[in-house]
Design an enzyme around this catalytic site. Structure first.
Site, short mmCIF file in Angstrom:
data_model
loop_
_atom_site.label_atom_id
_atom_site.label_comp_id
_atom_site.label_asym_id
_atom_site.label_seq_id
_atom_site.Cartn_x
_atom_site.Cartn_y
_atom_site.Cartn_z
N ASN A 31 0.90 -1.32 0.05
CA ASN A 31 0.07 0.06 0.07
C ASN A 31 0.94 1.28 0.01
OD1 ASN A 31 -1.82 1.77 0.41
ND2 ASN A 31 -2.72 0.89 2.54
N ARG A 33 -2.44 -2.11 -3.41
CA ARG A 33 -3.91 -1.46 -3.44
C ARG A 33 -3.66 -0.09 -4.34
NH1 ARG A 33 -5.14 3.17 1.10
NH2 ARG A 33 -7.42 3.55 0.39
N HIS A 71 -12.79 2.84 -0.43
CA HIS A 71 -12.81 2.01 0.55
C HIS A 71 -13.48 0.53 0.22
CE1 HIS A 71 -12.99 5.42 3.89
NE2 HIS A 71 -11.62 4.84 3.69
N ARG A 95 -12.07 15.61 7.17
CA ARG A 95 -12.88 16.00 5.98
C ARG A 95 -14.48 16.24 6.48
NH1 ARG A 95 -11.28 10.74 3.45
NH2 ARG A 95 -9.23 11.34 2.64
N GLU A 102 -8.27 -5.09 5.10
CA GLU A 102 -8.25 -4.65 3.79
C GLU A 102 -6.95 -5.43 3.09
OE1 GLU A 102 -8.74 -0.56 5.06
OE2 GLU A 102 -9.25 -0.15 2.82
#
Ligand code: AMP
Length: 411
Positions: A12, A103, A192, A253, A396
């Protein structure tokens, strides 16, 4: 690929970091996800004088080894990772390594599934840089570096957006001029996706059902946060959009906001596009509301009577409830709500507050079940609730490894 090639390295790559895990997929297939993880680690602050590599050789039962000092670029970072793995007898030259799974944040509309990377695929990932300027360039560097290290090995891209490509046009399109939208590839992609795919499938397993048999609302609540509505294993709506900014209130955010706020900030406050981008992505959400983006700290402040922290929490919960209601309407019938990621897995007060008062939607949380701490998927709703409420830890890396291994062993 040799017959005993059962390992997958998951990479990743961020702009200044590389996270990695080496997994044994035979063990993972036996359900031993802890035993499957042979080594995990992280290189951070790449390109700075104070780079840090933390490597944990789980298979060797070893403690974390930390190295600090300058690591100039991703190439040097991956070389350092390869050296650490080799020191444990898990080197990248091992015949047991089947593939490297990357990823990749943005796969646009083209990549609906994991894909073996060749020159054309890499070019397409590059073509998507304008819609993922922060993420895809770093992913591309990671891929190129890994290719240079093991040019003979299959490298697979697993896209954050892929799970959401099943969204119908009614959910994916913004109601703006179609020509403008299409010219600039403006639509809702969602992110996601690897987590939403994994968690919705694990939730079905927890209910003893096939994914096709259940409708699930997944709430991925980490520092970034997103919700998805999954009907029979296929995503039909998700809260993030063109970028990860849309949707839930997140750590830093804003999530959903009237787009006119941006014109207002430009015209009235004289802010530039970059400044507004920074404000909404990095200085908003829980951080902007109360000065903290860590839910543990926010709960601690609330317990001390801090009103700003309490308001930030309420705004966060209000948005979650709106999405629970909206996705109940989108799905028509909901079998389960699954909480996952840092906040979803650990913050019992968030789960309790998000579901409180939703009995008419069939949702409820049992206080004592909700208080249990565990790394296992579990139900937290009372028996009488029509909708199962679950905590399902996401993984993940395991999902990227699983998809990568399935692809390279299928051919
Ligand atoms: P993630 O992005 O999934 O790694 O989630 C990171 C976030 O999870 C942190 O910013 C915290 O807000 C939250 N978190 C982690 N552990 C806890 C905990 N024990 N209680 C509440 N929130 C937590």
């Amino acid at each position: 690929m040799t017959a005993n090639a059962t390992r997958v390295l998951v990479l990743n790559s961020g702009s200044s970091s590389v996270k990695y895990q080496l997994l044994d997929m035979e063990k993972a297939a036996d359900g031993d996800s802890a035993g499957a993880r042979l080594a995990v680690g992280l290189v951070e602050r790449i390109g700075e004088g104070t780079s840090r590599l933390a490597h944990t050789p789980l298979a060797a039962g070893g403690a974390t080894r930390e190295t600090t000092g300058p690591i100039a670029d991703h190439q040097a970072a991956l070389k350092a990772v390869a050296d650490e793995l080799a020191a444990d007898g898990l080197g990248l030259d091992s015949p047991e390594l089947a593939a490297i799974g990357h990823r990749v944040v943005h796969g646009g509309l083209k990549f609906t599934a994991p894909t073996v990377i060749d020159a054309a695929v890499l070019k397409e990932i590059e073509r998507l840089v304008p819609v993922a300027p922060l993420h895809n360039p770093a992913n591309i560097i990671g891929i190129r570096t890994a290719q240079a290290l093991r040019p003979d090995l299959p490298q697979v891209a697993v896209f954050d957006t892929a799970f959401h490509t099943t969204m119908p046009e009614s959910a994916a399109r913004y109601a703006i001029d179609v020509e403008t939208a299409d010219a600039h590839r403006i639509r809702r992609y969602g992110f996601h996706g690897t987590s939403h795919a994994y968690v919705s499938r694990r939730t079905a397993e927890l209910l003893g059902k096939a994914p096709e048999e259940v409708n699930v609302i997944v709430l991925h609540l980490g520092n970034g946060a997103s919700a998805s509505a999954v009907r029979g294993g296929r995503c039909v709506d998700t809260s993030m959009g063109l970028t990860p900014l849309e949707g839930l209130v997140m750590g830093t955010r804003s999530g959903d906001i009237d787009p006119a706020v941006t014109f207002h900030l430009k015209r009235v406050a004289g802010m530039s596009a970059d400044e507004i981008d920074e404000l909404l992505n990095k200085k908003s959400g829980l951080l902007g509301l109360c000065g903290d983006n860590d839910m543990r700290e926010i709960r601690r402040r609330i317990d001390e009577g801090d009103e700003r922290a309490a308001l930030a929490f309420d705004i966060y919960i209000h948005r979650l409830k709106k999405y629970l209601g909206a996705y109940t309407a989108v799905l028509g019938k909901v079998d389960a709500v699954a909480f996952t990621a840092g906040v979803g897995e650990n913050a019992a007060p968030v789960r309790a507050a998000a579901v409180a008062g939703l009995e008419e939607l069939g949702m409820a949380v049992d206080a004592s079940l909700n208080a249990v701490r565990s790394d296992e998927p579990r139900l937290i709703s009372p028996d009488y609730a029509r909708v199962a409420v679950a905590v399902v830890p996401t993984d993940e890396e395991l999902e990227i490894a699983r998809q990568t291994y399935a692809l390279v062993t299928a051919s």
